[in-house]
Every structure is written in structure tokens, then in C-alpha cells.
Design an enzyme around this catalytic site. Structure first.
Site, mmCIF file in Angstrom:
data_model
loop_
_atom_site.group_PDB
_atom_site.id
_atom_site.type_symbol
_atom_site.label_atom_id
_atom_site.label_comp_id
_atom_site.label_asym_id
_atom_site.label_seq_id
_atom_site.Cartn_x
_atom_site.Cartn_y
_atom_site.Cartn_z
ATOM 1 N N LYS A 134 26.945 0.329 -17.185
ATOM 2 C CA LYS A 134 28.287 0.832 -17.531
ATOM 3 C C LYS A 134 29.285 0.759 -16.372
ATOM 4 O O LYS A 134 30.470 0.532 -16.593
ATOM 5 C CB LYS A 134 28.204 2.291 -17.981
ATOM 6 C CG LYS A 134 27.686 2.483 -19.378
ATOM 7 C CD LYS A 134 27.782 3.963 -19.727
ATOM 8 C CE LYS A 134 27.146 4.234 -21.059
ATOM 9 N NZ LYS A 134 27.407 5.589 -21.525
ATOM 10 N N ASP B 232 32.926 6.990 -25.014
ATOM 11 C CA ASP B 232 32.153 8.228 -24.858
ATOM 12 C C ASP B 232 33.081 9.440 -24.798
ATOM 13 O O ASP B 232 32.768 10.513 -25.341
ATOM 14 C CB ASP B 232 31.325 8.194 -23.568
ATOM 15 C CG ASP B 232 30.167 7.204 -23.656
ATOM 16 O OD1 ASP B 232 29.676 6.962 -24.774
ATOM 17 O OD2 ASP B 232 29.767 6.682 -22.601
#
Ligand code: ATR
Length: 265
Positions: free
Chosen positions: A65, A100
Site C-alpha cells: 500500500k 479505507d
């Protein structure tokens, strides 16, 4: 056919393929969602290859990520969080996004939680960063508590309206808060909790980012004191819903995706 996928290592037990493919089936989209496990040194080649092959979108998970941020054009939120979990290949250059943060926000909204006042985010790792930015962008005051206190201070310096703390102050931090999020791994496949039960109260909405088990000890304790509880599958669901909507331009069939996810948990 459009191809979407997940880039991570390991990804074999990911719940994203069934969740996204349930949505494609529901909306009759000619699309597939597959998983990829490139070696870390092949990450850049993997992203260039995906673009060359016409892959439409990729989710990104651990351990890539942060590294992906350098390889795509991140939007403002992903750049501030310092992590990308969704790549969109529809333009000239791949763009990077972080769903997220909005995943946590939508999980709470889905449970009619008002996102004003004060939130306590426990954890200052990758999940904690995304959630702290997400709640701050909604206008909440955010108190970040972390085992390694310095990391909480460092994150609080980057997040608007945030302060950093150790775990010892949780009862004081929670007394006048309306939202609590566990963004640590504590409780994952164990009966531990990062927050003492005595610090919880019935004015709180408690979101646990841990989804194995679905009812963690934290959520069990929260339910026992009359707090609103939101399990980690909601956050997983809504980060996927956001990615799906960005990639396809369709409203996601949220309940179908939710069922596909929960059937496998
Ligand atoms: P993720 O990307 O899932 O957030 P991470 O970046 O490794 O994973 O972060 C894990 C978080 O869980 C951190 O906030 C970590 O605290 P430290 O920064 O002090 O390491 C927290 N964490 C992990 N195990 C913990 C434990 N036993 N007690 C308290 N916090 C814990």
C-alpha cells in the site's frame, strides 16, 4: 470483459474476489476479479504490466500500500494518508486512491452514527492513519491513542484537529467521545481487547476494524454496556463498495456484496 484484481502478498484468502464478483453478477457486468502476488521487487513491473494489459482497476493490500504511492498519481487523500489501496487505470496515468478512510466513514454512517463531536482512534499504523484522516475530514475532533505513543503524536501532527496519546489515558479520552475505532490488530483471532471495558459507555458507537472474529471482545464489551457496535466486515464492505463505484461508475449493490462477504466469514 473488464478485469479487476487485488495486488498483495499473501492474497489467497482474500474476501474481495467473491464480494466484487457478486456485484458483477447482480448488475450483469462482464467483469472478473482476480488476485495477484508479485514479488516486492516486481511491483513496478506489475503495475506497468497491468496497464499494458488493459486491467481496469486494482486494489492494493499489505505489503504494497505504501510502495504503490510512488508508482501512481495519488489523489489528495491517498497522498495525505501515505497509502493507496485502489488503482484506477482508466486515464493516461494510473491514479491512486484510498477507500479505507471512506470505508470506515460509510460503515459508521450505515449505522446512523453522527460524525460530529469527538472520535478516539486506537492504533496509528496503516489502518489508524486512514481512519483518523477519514473521521477528521468529516469534521470530527480525533484523539489518536497508540501503544507506541510517539507514533500517535506523529500522526496527530499530520491530521487536522487531532491529538496523540498513549493507551493509558483511554478512560479519560473516551469519557466525552461519541465514536471509538479499534485500528490495531488486537482481538484478531484472540479474545483480547485494546480498550478496558470500564472505559466504554452507552453514548459510544464502537467500530472494530478487526473482522476475524466478527464479534471481537471489544464489540462484546461495547454491546454489554449499551454502545452501538459496528463490526469490521462493514469497513471491509464499504472500502470495496467505494472501489467498485469508482471503477464502474455504478451504484454498488451493497446488500448483495454484504451477503457475499458475510457468507464467508
Ligand atoms: P495495520 O496496517 O493493520 O494498521 P500496522 O501498521 O502494523 O498494521 O499497525 C498495527 C497497529 O496495531 C499499531 O498501531 C500497533 O501499535 P504499535 O505502533 O505500538 O506497534 C498496534 N498493535 C499491534 N499489537 C498491539 C498490542 N499487542 N497492543 C497494542 N497495540 C498493538
Amino acid at each position: 470483459m473488464q478485469v479487476f484484481g487485488l495486488l498483495g502478498n499473501p492474497v489467497t484468502h482474500s474476501l474481495s474476489p467473491p464480494m466484487h464478483e457478486a456485484a458483477y453478477a447482480e448488475l450483469d457486468l462482464d467483469a472478473r476479479y482476480v488476485t495477484f502476488e508479485p514479488a516486492p521487487e516486481a511491483l513496478e513491473a506489475a503495475i506497468c504490466g497491468a496497464q499494458a494489459l488493459g486491467i481496469a482497476g486494482l486494489n492494493v493490500t499489505i505489503p504494497f500500500k505504501q510502495d504503490v504511492l510512488e508508482l501512481v498519481e495519488p489523489d489528495d487523500l491517498a497522498a495525505r494518508i501515505g497509502a493507496v489501496n485502489t488503482i484506477d487505470f482508466s486515464g493516461e496515468t494510473p491514479t491512486g486512491h484510498n477507500t479505507d478512510a471512506i470505508g470506515a466513514v460509510r460503515a459508521l454512517r450505515d449505522h446512523d452514527v453522527a460524525l460530529d463531536g469527538t472520535a478516539v482512534v486506537v492504533g496509528a499504523g496503516g489502518a489508524g492513519r486512514a481512519i483518523a484522516f477519514g473521521l477528521a475530514d468529516e469534521g470530527m475532533t480525533v484523539r489518536i491513542a497508540n501503544r507506541t505513543e510517539q507514533k500517535a503524536h506523529d500522526l496527530a501532527d499530520a491530521v487536522p484537529n487531532a491529538t496523540g496519546h498513549g493507551l493509558g489515558d483511554l478512560d479519560k479520552l473516551l469519557a466525552d467521545a461519541s465514536v471509538l475505532v479499534n485500528a490495531t490488530s488486537v482481538g484478531m483471532e484472540s479474545d483480547e481487547t485494546p480498550v478496558p471495558k470500564a472505559a466504554l459507555h452507552d453514548e459510544l458507537a464502537v467500530l472494530d476494524a478487526v473482522y476475524r472474529p466478527l464479534e471481537t471482545r471489544l464489540l462484546r464489551d461495547a454491546r454489554a454496556v449499551g454502545a452501538t457496535t459496528v463490526d469490521g466486515a462493514w469497513m471491509l464492505l464499504y472500502q470495496g463498495v467505494e472501489a467498485f463505484e469508482r471503477w464502474t461508475g455504478n451504484d454498488a449493490p451493497v446488500s448483495v456484496m454484504n451477503i457475499a462477504l458475510r457468507e464467508r466469514l
